[in-house]
Scaffold this active site. Structure first.
Site, PDB file in Angstrom:
ATOM      1  CG  HIS A 186      19.487 -24.516  28.626  1.00  0.00           C
ATOM      2  ND1 HIS A 186      20.505 -24.091  27.791  1.00  0.00           N
ATOM      3  CD2 HIS A 186      18.515 -24.992  27.830  1.00  0.00           C
ATOM      4  CE1 HIS A 186      20.145 -24.305  26.526  1.00  0.00           C
ATOM      5  NE2 HIS A 186      18.951 -24.872  26.516  1.00  0.00           N
ATOM      6  CG  ASP A 222      15.080 -24.072  25.848  1.00  0.00           C
ATOM      7  OD1 ASP A 222      15.132 -23.910  27.091  1.00  0.00           O
ATOM      8  OD2 ASP A 222      15.921 -23.576  25.078  1.00  0.00           O
ATOM      9  CD  GLU A 223      18.348 -25.679  22.850  1.00  0.00           C
ATOM     10  OE1 GLU A 223      18.661 -25.555  21.645  1.00  0.00           O
ATOM     11  OE2 GLU A 223      18.843 -24.985  23.755  1.00  0.00           O
ATOM     12  CB  ALA A 224      15.022 -30.870  28.780  1.00  0.00           C
TER      13      ALA A 224
END
Length: 538
Positions: free
Chosen positions: A279, A342-344
């Site tokens: 992100h 998150d969401e790496a």
């Protein structure tokens, strides 16, 4: 006869459905069967969040033109709460409501340092003819009690013009403390930017329901929203975009401090989030050396996730993280700095561990505790004192949930924000025009009818610090759209964080929620008329 509210909460249901003392109930209301008008006196405790204990009895207290608000001498924090209460009550009543140190005042706010059972945010409200007393151990507790005073008064108290009517609070005693110490609302200002005044309006909304944390999601692929003086390109370049190609925007450091001060006046702690290592596209556009290939990517205005990452092998990455986290920590008086995590999806497990193992100590070095999404418990190890925010779904794999449980057993605190129950940007149903549905649809009942203390297998309730209601803004660009998605789910999540589990049930809650429609309207909140709730007749 004295009756306690929580043994069980059927008293509220009986009152709402017209039960007699003999227990004969009128027919249950249909989807829109509540009366169009409010009663002159709201039954004590019929508010949101549901109080811990209520003992109704006696005639009501009446707010009049002669009312004075009493505070102790030499207590500026109590006076600040009293002035805020007076400011809330004056427009609709037209009364002067002076704040005085006269002990003979009829509406009294007092601190009792010996009231240990009330804790840091609890309060006791006693209402009787001629006198209303609000007692707490701390100013924060008085402020939470003020929200109860507001909700016990007719919803017209929220109007900004004089309303000609009686202002009464039912007689009796409310003794109230929160179940969890962390009750958060998150606002994503990165996907779409919201101004200082718009954030303040959201703070006002969450304060009414006794939230005590505002989590600001300040950075993401689509935009960087906080000025970092040592890294000016983050705002001169990285702030110029948002989802859909809008103009973006950012907060100067003075504006951010203004938000923090405004929240603090409502006894709300601001938790800033600087998301990494994923992100981070807006940061990579601003400082291309943070990419492993050193190239400057094009700005991004879509809503897909997982494609950006900081470069773990470059020392410039950690110099960048140090600059950003140092300045954010200095601007933030609260306990936590949220570092995302998150969401790496574009970061290898090895690189993720390297990055998070080096970034977490930067937070603690500057006097803050780490807060992060629950992926930190998978490919890295939370530092001591870390607060883990779980956002998984019912269908999240058991092994991922076990990683969170293992961190909890090792001492990490857990904030529960399951996306398929607590994410306010999820559609109410398939036909909702706003929002997303990757986590499924989240009806008003689904958002309310669960228990944060027992939601995660293997996580003891003692490890659960509280609950948070995130509001992501990929599809939301105006305050009106925030209102539509937050209301009426936001009050229910507040109740999950505040009220004892034993006193809550959907059948009584839906009636109390329906009654909140009058208050939503008086506050100018454009709410969603869920068919699950018996709203007042139009």
């Amino acid at each position: 006869m004295r009756r306690r509210l929580l043994a069980p909460a059927l008293l509220l249901l009986a009152t709402a459905l017209g039960c007699t003392e003999a227990g004969t109930a009128a027919p249950a209301p249909g989807p829109a069967a509540l009366p169009a008008a409010e009663p002159d006196v709201r039954p004590l405790g019929r508010i949101i969040p549901l109080p811990a204990s209520v003992e109704p009895g006696g005639a009501p207290y009446t707010l009049t033109a002669a009312t004075r608000i009493g505070v102790p001498a030499g207590a500026p924090a109590v006076r600040a709460v009293a002035e805020r209460l007076a400011g809330l009550l004056r427009p609709a009543t037209g009364f002067r409501l002076p704040v005085v140190t006269d002990p003979a005042a009829d509406l009294v706010l007092r601190l009792d340092p010996s009231a240990g059972a009330l804790g840091d945010e609890g309060y006791a409200l006693r209402s009787a003819p001629g006198r209303l007393t609000l007692t707490a151990r701390t100013p924060a507790g008085l402020f939470r009690g003020v929200q109860t005073v507001r909700q016990q008064l007719p919803a017209a108290i929220e109007r900004t013009t004089v309303q000609r009517r009686a202002w009464r609070i039912a007689g009796g005693t409310v003794t109230d403390t929160p179940r969890f110490p962390y009750r958060g609302a998150m606002l994503d200002v990165a996907r779409h930017f919201f101004t200082v005044e718009e954030v303040k309006a959201y703070i006002d909304r969450i304060a009414l329901y006794k939230y005590n944390v505002l989590h600001l999601h300040l950075t993401d692929d689509q935009g960087w929203r906080i000025a970092i003086r040592s890294r000016p390109e983050l705002t001169s370049t990285g702030a110029a975009t948002e989802v859909g190609g809008g103009p973006g925007g950012f907060y100067t450091q003075e504006q951010y401090k203004e938000i923090v001060r405004y929240a603090a006046a409502a006894h709300i702690e601001v938790v800033p989030e600087i998301d990494m290592p994923g992100h981070t596209h807006a940061a990579l556009v601003s400082y291309p050396e943070l990419n492993c290939d050193g190239r400057r990517p094009e700005p991004y205005t879509g809503i897909e996730v997982g494609f950006s990452t900081l470069c773990a092998e470059k020392e410039v990455t950690y110099a960048f993280a140090e600059d950003v986290l140092r300045e954010i920590a200095a601007l933030t008086p609260g306990r936590y700095v949220h570092i995302g995590g998150d969401e790496a999806k574009s970061t290898s497990p090895a690189d993720y561990r390297t990055l998070m193992d080096r970034v977490q100590p930067l937070v603690t070095r500057h006097g803050k505790q780490v807060m992060a999404w629950h992926q930190l418990t998978g490919d890295a190890t939370p530092v001591p004192g870390a607060l883990i925010q779980y956002w998984g779904l019912d269908r999240t794999p058991a092994e991922e949930k076990e990683e969170v449980a293992r961190a909890a057993r090792a001492g990490a605190g857990i904030v529960v924000s399951p996306a398929d129950r607590a994410y306010l940007d999820m559609k109410y149903d398939a036909d909702t025009p706003l929002g997303l549905k990757w986590a499924g649809t989240v009806s008003v009942r689904r958002a309310y009818d669960w228990d944060p203390g027992t939601h995660l297998p293997g996580v003891p309730e003692s490890a659960v610090r509280g609950v948070e209601a995130p509001l992501w803004t990929e599809t939301l660009s105006t305050p009106e759209q925030l209102d539509t998605m937050a209301f009426p789910r936001l009050p229910g999540l507040a109740e999950l964080g505040w009220s004892p589990a034993a006193g809550r049930d959907w059948d009584t809650y839906r009636i109390r929620l329906g009654e909140q429609a009058h208050r939503f309207d008086a506050l100018g909140i454009g709410w969603y008329r869920s068919p699950e709730v018996p709203w007042p007749a139009r």
